[in-house]
Design an enzyme around this catalytic site. Sequence first.
Site, PDB file in Angstrom:
ATOM      1  N   PRO A  47      -8.453  60.126  59.921  1.00  0.00           N
ATOM      2  CG  PRO A  47     -10.533  60.200  58.904  1.00  0.00           C
ATOM      3  CD  PRO A  47      -9.071  60.158  58.590  1.00  0.00           C
ATOM      4  CG  ASN A  48     -12.507  59.473  63.981  1.00  0.00           C
ATOM      5  OD1 ASN A  48     -12.750  60.405  64.746  1.00  0.00           O
ATOM      6  ND2 ASN A  48     -13.186  59.258  62.864  1.00  0.00           N
ATOM      7  NE  ARG A  90     -11.767  54.985  65.925  1.00  0.00           N
ATOM      8  CZ  ARG A  90     -11.498  54.833  64.616  1.00  0.00           C
ATOM      9  NH1 ARG A  90     -10.251  54.901  64.163  1.00  0.00           N
ATOM     10  NH2 ARG A  90     -12.467  54.625  63.770  1.00  0.00           N
ATOM     11  CE1 TYR A 113     -10.169  50.458  63.985  1.00  0.00           C
ATOM     12  CE2 TYR A 113     -11.937  51.411  65.305  1.00  0.00           C
ATOM     13  CZ  TYR A 113     -11.432  51.021  64.082  1.00  0.00           C
ATOM     14  OH  TYR A 113     -12.182  51.203  62.938  1.00  0.00           O
ATOM     15  CG  ASN A 127      -5.042  53.259  59.035  1.00  0.00           C
ATOM     16  OD1 ASN A 127      -6.078  53.374  58.370  1.00  0.00           O
ATOM     17  ND2 ASN A 127      -5.021  52.632  60.205  1.00  0.00           N
ATOM     18  CB  ALA A 133     -13.606  56.973  57.879  1.00  0.00           C
ATOM     19  CG  HIS A 152     -13.819  52.405  53.781  1.00  0.00           C
ATOM     20  ND1 HIS A 152     -13.070  51.298  53.432  1.00  0.00           N
ATOM     21  CD2 HIS A 152     -13.659  52.556  55.126  1.00  0.00           C
ATOM     22  CE1 HIS A 152     -12.507  50.806  54.542  1.00  0.00           C
ATOM     23  NE2 HIS A 152     -12.844  51.550  55.568  1.00  0.00           N
ATOM     24  CD  GLU A 195      -5.440  49.596  51.820  1.00  0.00           C
ATOM     25  OE1 GLU A 195      -5.128  48.791  50.907  1.00  0.00           O
ATOM     26  OE2 GLU A 195      -6.599  49.949  52.050  1.00  0.00           O
ATOM     27  CG  HIS A 209      -7.024  49.290  56.735  1.00  0.00           C
ATOM     28  ND1 HIS A 209      -7.499  50.574  56.830  1.00  0.00           N
ATOM     29  CD2 HIS A 209      -6.825  49.049  55.420  1.00  0.00           C
ATOM     30  CE1 HIS A 209      -7.594  51.074  55.615  1.00  0.00           C
ATOM     31  NE2 HIS A 209      -7.185  50.174  54.739  1.00  0.00           N
ATOM     32  NE  ARG A 229     -14.647  47.065  61.583  1.00  0.00           N
ATOM     33  CZ  ARG A 229     -14.233  48.285  61.965  1.00  0.00           C
ATOM     34  NH1 ARG A 229     -12.961  48.644  61.765  1.00  0.00           N
ATOM     35  NH2 ARG A 229     -15.065  49.117  62.544  1.00  0.00           N
ATOM     36  NE  ARG A 252     -16.026  49.627  59.261  1.00  0.00           N
ATOM     37  CZ  ARG A 252     -15.971  50.852  59.811  1.00  0.00           C
ATOM     38  NH1 ARG A 252     -15.034  51.693  59.467  1.00  0.00           N
ATOM     39  NH2 ARG A 252     -16.844  51.210  60.739  1.00  0.00           N
TER      40      ARG A 252
HETATM   41  C1  DQA Z   1      -9.270  51.539  59.971  1.00  0.00           C
HETATM   42  C2  DQA Z   1     -10.491  50.852  59.362  1.00  0.00           C
HETATM   43  C3  DQA Z   1     -11.462  51.875  58.779  1.00  0.00           C
HETATM   44  O1  DQA Z   1     -12.584  51.225  58.203  1.00  0.00           O
HETATM   45  C4  DQA Z   1     -11.959  52.791  59.895  1.00  0.00           C
HETATM   46  O2  DQA Z   1     -12.807  53.786  59.357  1.00  0.00           O
HETATM   47  C5  DQA Z   1     -10.853  53.380  60.695  1.00  0.00           C
HETATM   48  C6  DQA Z   1      -9.665  52.579  60.999  1.00  0.00           C
HETATM   49  C7  DQA Z   1      -8.323  50.537  60.669  1.00  0.00           C
HETATM   50  O3  DQA Z   1      -7.187  50.896  60.906  1.00  0.00           O
HETATM   51  O4  DQA Z   1      -8.738  49.411  60.990  1.00  0.00           O
HETATM   52  O5  DQA Z   1     -10.960  54.511  61.181  1.00  0.00           O
HETATM   53  O6  DQA Z   1      -8.535  52.155  58.929  1.00  0.00           O
END
Ligand code: DQA
Length: 143
Positions: free
Chosen positions: A9-10, A17, A22, A73, A76, A79, A97, A99, A106, A110
């Site tokens: 997501p996102n 964002r 990011y 990835n 959110a 977590h 994995e 990120h 952070r 997280r």
């Molecule tokens: C993320 C880190 C996560 O904590 C966050 O919710 C994201 C992006 C990252 O790529 O740094 O949406 O996975």
Amino acid sequence: MKILIINGPNLNMLGIREPGIYGRETYEDLCRYLREQAETLGVEAEIFQSNSEGDIVTKIQQALGSADAIVINPAAYTHTSVAILDALKAVALPAAEVHLSDVTKREAFRQISYAGMACKFHFIGMGFEGYGEAMKALVKDGK
Ligand code: DQA
């Protein structure tokens, strides 16, 4: 070799964002980078993004018999999602994995990664390069 690359997501909002965390590069930029990496490594890449947990679980299940490895990835859901952890364990494909940000530095919420518990490799806080390194690690692992 076929690698399924899953973004949660996102991540479709990259470039918009929280650019301080990011960066300014967009999700399209990320997809271009992933396709270039796949070409360089001589592998097939399927790129998938979803904002919904169930769709990610279904995509992981469908990887069985259609992909050789997974880069994920979970954003959110990293977590919170035992369902994504269980799906990765169910298919038991080699997984990495990723990120973009350094989640270890952070917020407290997280600091747990459920999906990470089913991953052989972890690339954290390396931006786009983390995905490239993840793909390389999985290719090497598959040889
Ligand atoms: C993320 C880190 C996560 O904590 C966050 O919710 C994201 C992006 C990252 O790529 O740094 O949406 O996975």
